[in-house]
Structures are given as structure tokens and as C-alpha cells.
Write an enzyme that holds these catalytic residues in place. Structure first.
Site, PDB file in Angstrom:
ATOM      1  N   SER A   1       4.485   1.510   8.429  1.00  0.00           N
ATOM      2  CA  SER A   1       4.053   0.760   7.747  1.00  0.00           C
ATOM      3  C   SER A   1       4.808  -0.045   6.150  1.00  0.00           C
ATOM      4  O   SER A   1       5.502   1.021   6.113  1.00  0.00           O
ATOM      5  CB  SER A   1       2.831   1.830   7.053  1.00  0.00           C
ATOM      6  OG  SER A   1       1.530   1.105   7.747  1.00  0.00           O
TER       7      SER A   1
ATOM      8  N   ASP B   1     -12.269  -8.863   1.355  1.00  0.00           N
ATOM      9  CA  ASP B   1     -10.841  -9.913   2.482  1.00  0.00           C
ATOM     10  C   ASP B   1      -9.569  -9.870   2.683  1.00  0.00           C
ATOM     11  O   ASP B   1      -9.108 -10.088   3.381  1.00  0.00           O
ATOM     12  CB  ASP B   1     -12.312 -10.665   3.366  1.00  0.00           C
ATOM     13  CG  ASP B   1     -13.432  -9.950   3.274  1.00  0.00           C
ATOM     14  OD1 ASP B   1     -13.831  -8.806   3.585  1.00  0.00           O
ATOM     15  OD2 ASP B   1     -14.772 -10.713   3.599  1.00  0.00           O
TER      16      ASP B   1
ATOM     17  N   HIS C   1       0.812  -1.239  -0.149  1.00  0.00           N
ATOM     18  CA  HIS C   1      -0.019  -0.312  -0.406  1.00  0.00           C
ATOM     19  C   HIS C   1       0.784   1.515  -0.073  1.00  0.00           C
ATOM     20  O   HIS C   1       0.342   2.342  -0.190  1.00  0.00           O
ATOM     21  CB  HIS C   1      -0.965  -0.257   1.178  1.00  0.00           C
ATOM     22  CG  HIS C   1      -0.992   0.639   2.628  1.00  0.00           C
ATOM     23  ND1 HIS C   1      -0.015  -0.602   3.591  1.00  0.00           N
ATOM     24  CD2 HIS C   1      -0.377   1.433   2.972  1.00  0.00           C
ATOM     25  CE1 HIS C   1       0.359  -0.430   4.690  1.00  0.00           C
ATOM     26  NE2 HIS C   1       0.630   1.487   4.262  1.00  0.00           N
TER      27      HIS C   1
END
Length: 372
Positions: free
Chosen positions: A305, A229, A164
Site C-alpha cells: 500500500s 464511499d 491510510h
């Protein structure tokens, strides 16, 4: 076409060997991992690089949700492990892969849960100061991405981070084409050359020196699955630098079950946004796990992250203690636990299949990736 039974073999293509001696010390298990090889590669249209960099991701699917999800089919797994490669000139390719098992093994117990997190009660993070610590292993393996995330050195020219930080699931983020990796360095004195060095608020006059990224690999499981998910299960990416970084790096390893981790704990260091310029270290207990994710409540903030989650265990073959990266810190997540919201931090586990994929990206030869 291979059926579900073959898939189960793929997921369990590792043998978890743990000694039962009363004088046992936490030992790296012996794994035989599957083989992932490119089958075909084709060009894609150049990306727009129009997504905003996201330092956090969210998912409504918690540990119980993941544990109750059906296993993916063999074809789905191949699709998830296929990958895109972004080059510094902006060109983009997609590579389809094949998955093979060259030897049979035992089984590996499935894990438990996943999560992502901020600060829980007393802030247990430690800012690492002083070049004697920052420039030495293992802290020296932590690097900063120009998109705002953290990464970990896992080879002479490779950095492991969260997907991400590069791609929001639909498009590559702004700055991904000219992505750079920052290394903490002592301040250049007496007019020494330092063209790539920028200012920083680090104690002892530490600064970042930047190296451009040559190419980036992102699994299709993240690109296809970000909106559902399974997306967070594939929140990892590998960056190849344009030149060697000349630092000691930390090897990747297959994530053992949480109950076999030393003290049940994990460790990671990152560049949390609330402490600009500081490298922040933390450790905490694993609260739950699934096959693909580790749920914990390590204190962390956006910017951490992409940090490499590691543990230190005994390497029986080499007769020494060794740290390995067993996961990638993804971020904070709220989970519905029996009707009560509970927050976690989640890390993506390096499973045998993910190990085979990441190792092949690094080595380029599956023969160098047979032992996890």
C-alpha cells in the site's frame, strides 16, 4: 458561489490529445490543470496518535457504485481538497483552499472503476535482487515507511504514499509523529559510519537507511470521507523529508484514461509483507476505472500500500520516453458485481485537481504546476 457547471469545468480542466497516426506510440497527453491555492490556515489540537497502522483498507462501493454517484458540489470539492499538515513536533494545522481555472480547455472522459487486491491465481510478482537493480531507477524510487507501507520518491525531499498509512480516517496512527522513510543501501563495511542503518534480510547484504519526516500533508477528503464511499478516492498523502535523499525521483503526472495506457497496463513496486526485506515488482492490466480510481488485479500483499503506480510513455515536448506516477496503490477490495463478489486491487488516480494539489505541496508555486 460557483455552481455545478463550474465544478464540471474543474473536473474536466484537461485536454486529452491523442494522435491518430497508424505509427502512433503511447504519448503523454497535454493537460492544463486548475490552480489550487491556500486561502486560510489555522491550528488544530495536537493529535493523540492512537490509531493502529492499517496496511489494508476496505470499501463496499465498487466501479458501478462510483459511476452512478452524483458529482460533488463545488464547495464539497474545495472541502475534500483542503488538507491537514502534521509536523514532526506533533503540531497540526488545517488549510482551506480555493480552486481556480486560469484558462479554458477541452474535456476529459471519465474513468471506470476501482479496486484492491491480493494474489490471483499464479503469483506474478517479481522480487528484485542485486544492488545493480535495487539502487537504479526506477526501483530505487521505492521506499519503505516506518508504519509498514511503501512510498515513492517524487521530488528531492518528497515521498508520495497512501493516506491510510498515516491516518485511519479518524486519527493519526501510532508512529506518525516520528515517521521515518527507509532507503535500501549496501551494507556498511570495515567499520564505516552507519548510525541509522538497521539489519535486514536483503540479499547481497542490503540494509535500510532511515530519514525522518519533517511534515505530512493529508487531504480532508480522506479524513472526512474514510467512513463513506468517497473516502478511498482521497487515499493519498505527501511526506516532506528533513533532508534531501539525493536519489533520482519519478515525477507525478495526470492519469490518462485506461484505454490510452501502453498495453492497458500499469506497474508498481512495493515492500509486500509476505516477502520481508524484498522489493517486489509487478505489472498487470487495468480492468476498470472511475474518474478517481483504477481497478486492477495486480498481485499484491499488505505492505505494498502506498506504492506509486506508474507507466512509461513518450514525452513529445522532450522527444524521449518518460515514466510518471499516475496513481497510488491503495489495497484490496471486494466488489459486488451483479450479485457475485469479485476482488480487485484499487489505485487512486492522480486527476487534474489532485495533480494541482500534490504539485503545489511539492513546489509551493502554482506557476510550476500548470502542465500535468
Amino acid at each position: 458561489m460557483a455552481g455545478l457547471s463550474t465544478l464540471i469545468l474543474l473536473l474536466c480542466a484537461a485536454k486529452d490529445v491523442m494522435p491518430s497516426s497508424p505509427h502512433w506510440k503511447p504519448t503523454w497527453p497535454s493537460y492544463r490543470v486548475p490552480v489550487i491555492l491556500p486561502q486560510s490556515t489555522f491550528n488544530l489540537d495536537k493529535p493523540q496518535f492512537d490509531a493502529e497502522a492499517r496496511l489494508e483498507v476496505a470499501s463496499p462501493c465498487g466501479p458501478e457504485c462510483h459511476k452512478s454517484s452524483p458529482l460533488p458540489t463545488y464547495e464539497e470539492v474545495k472541502n475534500y481538497l483542503s488538507y491537514e499538515t502534521l509536523y514532526a513536533n506533533g503540531s497540526l494545522t488545517e488549510t482551506e483552499v480555493g480552486i481556480y481555472i486560469l484558462s479554458s480547455s477541452g474535456d476529459e472522459s471519465r474513468g471506470k472503476s476501482r479496486t484492491k487486491r491480493q494474489i490471483y491465481g499464479y503469483d506474478s510478482r517479481f522480487s528484485i535482487f542485486g544492488k545493480d537493480f535495487l539502487l537504479n531507477y526506477p526501483f530505487s524510487t521505492s521506499v519503505k515507511l516506518s508504519t509498514g507501507c511503501t512510498g515513492t520518491l517524487v521530488a528531492e525531499k518528497h515521498v508520495l504514499t497512501a493516506a491510510h498509512c498515516i491516518h485511519d480516517g479518524k486519527s493519526y496512527v501510532k508512529g506518525a509523529q516520528k515517521l521515518r522513510v527507509g532507503f535500501l543501501k549496501p551494507k556498511v563495511k570495515n567499520g564505516s559510519k552507519g548510525a541509522n542503518i538497521t539489519s535486514s534480510a536483503m540479499p547481497e547484504k542490503m540494509k535500510f537507511q532511515w530519514i525522518r519526516v519533517k511534515r505530512t500533508h493529508v487531504p480532508k477528503g480522506w479524513i472526512k470521507g474514510n467512513a463513506n464511499d468517497i473516502g478511498m478516492d482521497y487515499d493519498y498523502a505527501l511526506l516532506e523529508l528533513k533532508k534531501p535523499h539525493k536519489r533520482k525521483f519519478m515525477k507525478i503526472g495526470v492519469s490518462p484514461p485506461a484505454r490510452h495506457l501502453p498495453g492497458g497496463r500499469i506497474h508498481f513496486s512495493g515492500y509486500d509483507n509476505d516477502r520481508p526485506g524484498n522489493l517486489v515488482y509487478r505489472f498487470c492490466d487495468v480492468k476498470d476505472e472511475t474518474y478517481d480510481l483504477l481497478y486492477q488485479q495486480c498481485d499484491a500483499q499488505p505492505g505494498a500500500s502506498g506504492s506509486g503506480v506508474y507507466v512509461r510513455m513518450w514525452k513529445r515536448q522532450n522527444h524521449k520516453w518518460e515514466r510518471k506516477i499516475i496513481g497510488i496503490f491503495s489495497g484490496h477490495q471486494w466488489v459486488d458485481m451483479n450479485g457475485t463478489p469479485q476482488d480487485f486491487n484499487v489505485a487512486v488516480r492522480i486527476t487534474p485537481l489532485k495533480y494541482a494539489q500534490i504539485c503545489y505541496w511539492i513546489k509551493g508555486n502554482y506557476l510550476d504546476c500548470r502542465e500535468g
